[in-house]
Design an enzyme around this catalytic site. Structure first.
Site, short mmCIF file in Angstrom:
data_model
loop_
_atom_site.label_atom_id
_atom_site.label_comp_id
_atom_site.label_asym_id
_atom_site.label_seq_id
_atom_site.Cartn_x
_atom_site.Cartn_y
_atom_site.Cartn_z
CG LEU A 65 28.34 48.92 35.56
CD1 LEU A 65 27.12 49.14 36.46
CD2 LEU A 65 28.80 50.23 34.96
CB SER A 144 22.94 48.43 52.24
OG SER A 144 22.15 47.58 53.06
CE1 TYR A 157 24.34 44.23 49.66
CE2 TYR A 157 23.32 44.54 51.82
CZ TYR A 157 23.39 44.84 50.47
OH TYR A 157 22.52 45.77 49.94
CE LYS A 161 25.14 47.68 48.59
NZ LYS A 161 25.06 48.46 47.33
#
Length: 247
Positions: A65, A144, A157, A161
């Protein structure tokens, strides 16, 4: 089998396993025809095939994607499988790696944003004009809990997010006039295959949760599917934190 999504067409990304697979199953059980998308061809084909064997209307496509050159295959699937219509997009695809700021390489940094942010951005942009033409649709992004608090062991991360949360608001602002509701969900730890494989990590995480357990994939899928359904009539640009914690 009737339900909230009877007669609708939906896409769930990262649907080969875990939360994505649970969301795809529940959406199909409630009446939708669902296209499962994942970078792992074997996983997504097996999951979709298993659902079809139960009489559910599911299809599968394997694609990266975050690679814009692969999107013609997605458009072809929407045309051939859905007759060009799309009611729901669940952007669940993502991934993480544990590294401190000192340890993160530029390649790992770029992988993190490509996997979690670029994929969501490109998928949304690829289908939003279909929904605009219909003047209807729901888009739900999986962020998240790491987007909302410090994560010293994986700051890249958390930053990726947090970008998902921000993009959710921006897409919501743009698409709301066309009656398209864009929202996000920020889960805490989920008892997926990945987390179960990490020894006693589930038990350790559960100690900090008042409910005494981490979420099952279906717990979060219920939140996603409410936001993705027509029962959600007025929530726009929000991120629902669903982590079992009273804060």
């Amino acid at each position: 089998m009737g339900g909230d999504f009877e007669g609708q067409y939906g896409i769930v990304t990262g649907a080969g396993r875990g939360l994505g697979a649970a969301t795809a199953r529940m959406m199909a059980e409630r009446g939708a025809t669902v296209l499962l998308v994942d970078i792992d061809a074997d996983s997504v084909e097996a999951t979709a095939s298993g659902l079809r064997s139960e009489g559910l209307r599911t299809h599968a496509i394997a694609m990266d994607l975050a690679d814009e050159s692969q999107y013609p295959a997605l458009h072809e699937a929407i045309s051939s499988r859905f007759g060009g219509r799309l009611d729901v997009l669940v952007n669940n695809a993502g991934g993480w790696r544990y590294s401190t700021a000192r340890e993160i390489t530029i390649d790992e940094w770029e992988w993190m944003f490509r996997t979690n942010v670029t994929s969501m951005f490109l998928a949304t942009r690829a289908v939003m004009d279909i929904m605009v033409g219909q003047r209807s649709g729901r888009i739900v992004n999986v962020a998240s809990g790491a987007a909302h608090r410090p994560r010293a062991i994986m700051p890249h991360y958390g930053a990726a997010k947090a970008s998902v949360v921000s993009l959710t608001k921006s897409f919501a602002e743009e698409l709301a006039p066309s009656q398209i509701l864009v929202n996000a969900v920020s889960p805490g730890p989920i008892a997926t295959e990945t987390l179960r494989a990490r020894g006693n990590l589930i038990e350790e995480r559960a100690k900090s949760i008042p409910l005494g357990r981490v979420a099952e994939p279906e717990d979060l899928a219920e939140v996603i599917l409410f936001l993705a359904s027509t029962r959600n009539r007025y929530i726009v640009g929000q991120t629902i934190i669903a982590n079992g914690v009273c804060s």
